[in-house]
Design a protein around this motif. Sequence first.
Motif, PDB file in Angstrom:
ATOM      1  N   UNK A 124       0.829  -1.213   0.000  1.00 50.15           N
ATOM      2  CA  UNK A 124       0.000   0.000   0.000  1.00 50.15           C
ATOM      3  C   UNK A 124       0.858   1.255   0.000  1.00 50.15           C
ATOM      4  N   UNK A 125       1.900   1.270   0.839  1.00 49.02           N
ATOM      5  CA  UNK A 125       2.785   2.433   0.923  1.00 49.02           C
ATOM      6  C   UNK A 125       3.535   2.657  -0.391  1.00 49.02           C
ATOM      7  N   UNK A 126       3.868   1.572  -1.062  1.00 47.94           N
ATOM      8  CA  UNK A 126       4.586   1.666  -2.337  1.00 47.94           C
ATOM      9  C   UNK A 126       3.650   1.966  -3.503  1.00 47.94           C
ATOM     10  N   UNK A 127       2.352   2.079  -3.190  1.00 49.32           N
ATOM     11  CA  UNK A 127       1.330   2.342  -4.208  1.00 49.32           C
ATOM     12  C   UNK A 127       1.304   1.251  -5.278  1.00 49.32           C
ATOM     13  N   UNK A 128       1.533   0.017  -4.799  1.00 50.38           N
ATOM     14  CA  UNK A 128       1.461  -1.153  -5.675  1.00 50.38           C
ATOM     15  C   UNK A 128       0.119  -1.842  -5.427  1.00 50.38           C
ATOM     16  N   UNK A 129      -0.883  -1.434  -6.176  1.00 49.86           N
ATOM     17  CA  UNK A 129      -2.227  -1.989  -5.973  1.00 49.86           C
ATOM     18  C   UNK A 129      -2.383  -3.301  -6.739  1.00 49.86           C
ATOM     19  N   UNK A 130      -1.654  -4.294  -6.266  1.00 49.76           N
ATOM     20  CA  UNK A 130      -1.682  -5.621  -6.877  1.00 49.76           C
ATOM     21  C   UNK A 130      -2.893  -6.383  -6.330  1.00 49.76           C
ATOM     22  N   UNK A 131      -3.959  -6.388  -7.092  1.00 48.42           N
ATOM     23  CA  UNK A 131      -5.213  -6.984  -6.615  1.00 48.42           C
ATOM     24  C   UNK A 131      -5.046  -8.441  -6.232  1.00 48.42           C
ATOM     25  N   UNK A 132      -4.219  -9.181  -6.971  1.00 44.92           N
ATOM     26  CA  UNK A 132      -4.065 -10.620  -6.725  1.00 44.92           C
ATOM     27  C   UNK A 132      -3.450 -10.891  -5.353  1.00 44.92           C
ATOM     28  N   UNK A 133      -2.399 -10.152  -4.988  1.00 45.08           N
ATOM     29  CA  UNK A 133      -1.769 -10.397  -3.688  1.00 45.08           C
ATOM     30  C   UNK A 133      -2.685  -9.938  -2.555  1.00 45.08           C
ATOM     31  N   UNK A 134      -3.382  -8.819  -2.744  1.00 50.88           N
ATOM     32  CA  UNK A 134      -4.297  -8.341  -1.707  1.00 50.88           C
ATOM     33  C   UNK A 134      -5.438  -9.336  -1.504  1.00 50.88           C
ATOM     34  N   UNK A 135      -5.976  -9.858  -2.581  1.00 51.77           N
ATOM     35  CA  UNK A 135      -7.075 -10.815  -2.457  1.00 51.77           C
ATOM     36  C   UNK A 135      -6.608 -12.137  -1.856  1.00 51.77           C
ATOM     37  N   UNK A 136      -5.392 -12.552  -2.210  1.00 56.64           N
ATOM     38  CA  UNK A 136      -4.868 -13.812  -1.659  1.00 56.64           C
ATOM     39  C   UNK A 136      -4.716 -13.702  -0.145  1.00 56.64           C
ATOM     40  N   UNK A 137      -4.147 -12.619   0.308  1.00 57.65           N
ATOM     41  CA  UNK A 137      -3.953 -12.446   1.749  1.00 57.65           C
ATOM     42  C   UNK A 137      -5.283 -12.264   2.481  1.00 57.65           C
ATOM     43  N   UNK A 138      -6.198 -11.533   1.861  1.00 57.48           N
ATOM     44  CA  UNK A 138      -7.510 -11.327   2.483  1.00 57.48           C
ATOM     45  C   UNK A 138      -8.258 -12.651   2.621  1.00 57.48           C
ATOM     46  N   UNK A 139      -8.230 -13.453   1.577  1.00 60.14           N
ATOM     47  CA  UNK A 139      -8.922 -14.754   1.623  1.00 60.14           C
ATOM     48  C   UNK A 139      -8.327 -15.636   2.717  1.00 60.14           C
ATOM     49  N   UNK A 140      -7.022 -15.547   2.880  1.00 62.21           N
ATOM     50  CA  UNK A 140      -6.363 -16.335   3.933  1.00 62.21           C
ATOM     51  C   UNK A 140      -6.818 -15.884   5.319  1.00 62.21           C
ATOM     52  N   UNK A 141      -6.847 -14.583   5.532  1.00 61.55           N
ATOM     53  CA  UNK A 141      -7.239 -14.052   6.844  1.00 61.55           C
ATOM     54  C   UNK A 141      -8.696 -14.376   7.148  1.00 61.55           C
TER      55      UNK A 141
END
Length: 232
Positions: free
Chosen positions: A29-46
């Motif tokens: 987020x801080x790097x402004x890298x809005x990589x939807x795939x990594x965000x969704x993967x981590x969210x699904x895990x949590x």
Amino acid sequence: RKVADHIIALDHLRKFTPQSLTNILFAFAKAKESNTRIFNRLADHIVALDNLGEFKPQHLSNSVWAYATANIPHPLLFDKISNEAIARQDEFNSQNIANLLWSYAAIGQLDAHLYLSMESAVTKCFEECNSQELANIAWTYAVANVHVPNLFDDHSTFVNACIHMKDEFTIEALCQLHQWILWQRELKSNVVLPSSLEYQCHDAFTARVPCPSALQNDVTTELYCIRLEPKE
């Protein structure tokens, strides 16, 4: 990108601690890298975890902050973190609370139950808040349009804190406070800030370059879909 691809390719994320998960999200987020795939993967895990008991308040607030900052919604994750935050609100400090509440408003997931349920913790944290945290919380309740009278009454800790910090607000914070002031007028409440501070807020807001929120963008899109042409 290589880091994201590596994490996405893993069979599972069980070895990642709450701190590790939060650090990854925060870094992207801080790097402004809005990589939807990594965000969704981590969210699904949590979301799939049995509980969030090992997540500290900072982990919870920083996680939703990362999604809001990257403008990547994930309703199930936000719902799960909301429930956890409500249950453990006494563990949250002012920064945790301000970041948490700001994130829900910024991403457009206006969780009225969260805002109402956090009243006690928010009231207590006002004495610890810095100027930006005060502005974030005020802006959040205004955007969500969740009226909690005891939170912002004439003699509230919030109003007194704003008066005490009137010379510490940044331009961004003054703009947020102006939106809260407009909301109070819409509610026809008797809550007011000193006129000098209100003028400061008005001047900052009218001089700024517009920066629509995710919610404003969604509303604009819907208006265009029904063939209306809003002036932005």
